[in-house]
Design an enzyme around this catalytic site. Sequence first.
Site, PDB file in Angstrom:
ATOM      1  NE  ARG A  55      26.790  42.945  23.963  1.00  0.00           N
ATOM      2  CZ  ARG A  55      25.584  42.631  23.468  1.00  0.00           C
ATOM      3  NH1 ARG A  55      25.374  41.462  22.906  1.00  0.00           N
ATOM      4  NH2 ARG A  55      24.589  43.483  23.549  1.00  0.00           N
ATOM      5  CE1 TYR A 110      47.076  34.118  36.784  1.00  0.00           C
ATOM      6  CE2 TYR A 110      44.687  34.013  36.592  1.00  0.00           C
ATOM      7  CZ  TYR A 110      45.845  34.739  36.786  1.00  0.00           C
ATOM      8  OH  TYR A 110      45.769  36.087  36.977  1.00  0.00           O
ATOM      9  CG  ASP A 143      45.988  29.170  30.533  1.00  0.00           C
ATOM     10  OD1 ASP A 143      46.786  29.727  29.752  1.00  0.00           O
ATOM     11  OD2 ASP A 143      45.535  29.731  31.554  1.00  0.00           O
ATOM     12  CE  LYS A 160      49.227  37.542  32.685  1.00  0.00           C
ATOM     13  NZ  LYS A 160      48.706  36.260  33.152  1.00  0.00           N
TER      14      LYS A 160
HETATM   15  C1  LIG Z   1      47.488  35.843  33.713  1.00  0.00           C
HETATM   16  C2  LIG Z   1      46.990  34.485  33.444  1.00  0.00           C
HETATM   17  C3  LIG Z   1      45.624  34.242  33.289  1.00  0.00           C
HETATM   18  C4  LIG Z   1      44.572  35.326  33.481  1.00  0.00           C
HETATM   19  O1  LIG Z   1      44.636  36.279  32.485  1.00  0.00           O
HETATM   20  P1  LIG Z   1      44.205  37.827  32.705  1.00  0.00           P
HETATM   21  O2  LIG Z   1      44.535  38.431  31.393  1.00  0.00           O
HETATM   22  O3  LIG Z   1      45.034  38.343  33.828  1.00  0.00           O
HETATM   23  O4  LIG Z   1      42.761  37.816  33.037  1.00  0.00           O
HETATM   24  C5  LIG Z   1      45.230  32.954  32.981  1.00  0.00           C
HETATM   25  N1  LIG Z   1      46.122  31.954  32.844  1.00  0.00           N
HETATM   26  C6  LIG Z   1      47.443  32.148  32.997  1.00  0.00           C
HETATM   27  C7  LIG Z   1      48.378  31.004  32.835  1.00  0.00           C
HETATM   28  C8  LIG Z   1      47.932  33.413  33.305  1.00  0.00           C
HETATM   29  O5  LIG Z   1      49.232  33.599  33.459  1.00  0.00           O
END
Ligand SMILES: *Cc1c(COP(=O)(O)O)cnc(C)c1O
Length: 391
Positions: free
Chosen positions: A51, A103, A175, A200
């Site tokens: 961890r 998001y 983000d 993604k």
């Molecule tokens: C999918 C997504 C998230 C969340 O990520 P997870 O891996 O699904 O927890 C956060 N921000 C954006 C822009 C996303 O597309």
Amino acid sequence: MTHQSYTFQTQLLHNQHKFDKETGGVSVPIQLASTFHQPDFDQFGKYDYSRSGNPTREALEEMISQLEGGVKGFAFSSGIAAISTAFLLLSKGDHVLVTEDVYGGTYRMINTVLNRFGIEHTFVDMTDLDTVASNIQENTKVIYMETPSNPLLKVTDIQGVAKLAKANGCLTFLDNTFLTPALQRPLDLGVDLVLHSATKFLAGHSDVLAGLAVAKDEGLAQQLYGLQNAFGAVLGAHDSWLVLRGLKTLHVRLKQSSESATKIANYLNNHSKVDEVFYPGLSTHPGHSIQTRQAEGPGAVLSFSLRNEEAVRNFIQHVRIPVYAVSLGAVESILSYPAKMSHAAMPEAERKKRGISNGLLRLSVGLENVDELIKDFEQAFIHVPESSVIV
Ligand SMILES: *Cc1c(COP(=O)(O)O)cnc(C)c1O
């Protein structure tokens, strides 16, 4: 020539993790051990418990830090785990300014979790610097951006917001899931902390959940390291390896998908059954010039609106190639319906206020032949009634 001076494209393959120092293996070894033998009674080695530190996860953390141009990277069990952990930098009584079309999962976390801990928030239209400035409060500690935003692809002037934040003693989080460092490097534009859903584009194959964070300076990195270890939402070794594997093709995947997205955006823009197309690559997009200035491309995600839910249903029922699913940033094209998927956590009134109508579809363009995708859309549109917009 050191690996840092290679182009981004080459760095993805030729970096400090190009081969394993011990064996020469050209793939980062997956270290599954949860604990590590300590050879000395008093002096512990670099690793003690997974961890707190794991060599496979660390390879990924070093890679993302290098690619984003930060001092240290952190890998989490999901994007939302990375985002939630970053918000733990805040304390009771602090305030955060958040982009209004954030998001859906981040919206839910801020609205239903952070508020219980006495952390206040205001959602603002981050594309309007005056609005941002006028909403900064005495106790504002973080300005949270997402650009291009989800699902309307609104573009925020990153340097503009970072400047405002600095002048008011706030940190900036961004983000960067939609563009990745292949197209946008927020730390170079003054941002303090970059966040990712690596689920993604970074991993890119719809086969792993992962989140990443990169800090711009040592102080913030140390705080975040403490929180990563304390909160414990770390990424496992196997999953770290999957993201490392995906990263190798990031450049070529985004290049191809962005090219196709541009072609599809133009096709949709000229289609009589489409009301509106949202894509920062279109010269008519209100954020086009900022996007061109601050990023190396418009990315591979676009949205478009049809007349209403019925039109969307007809389209989805007849389209064959893209998968109809949540998520984005994969090798296969993904069509999603924000009102019922990514933004289902948002009340309808809030969605409407943000322009997320019941006719809106989001498309993440994958690696299929683009002409074949367009042909597929063309046959699906036959089943959709004419748009409500009179041209
Ligand atoms: C999918 C997504 C998230 C969340 O990520 P997870 O891996 O699904 O927890 C956060 N921000 C954006 C822009 C996303 O597309």
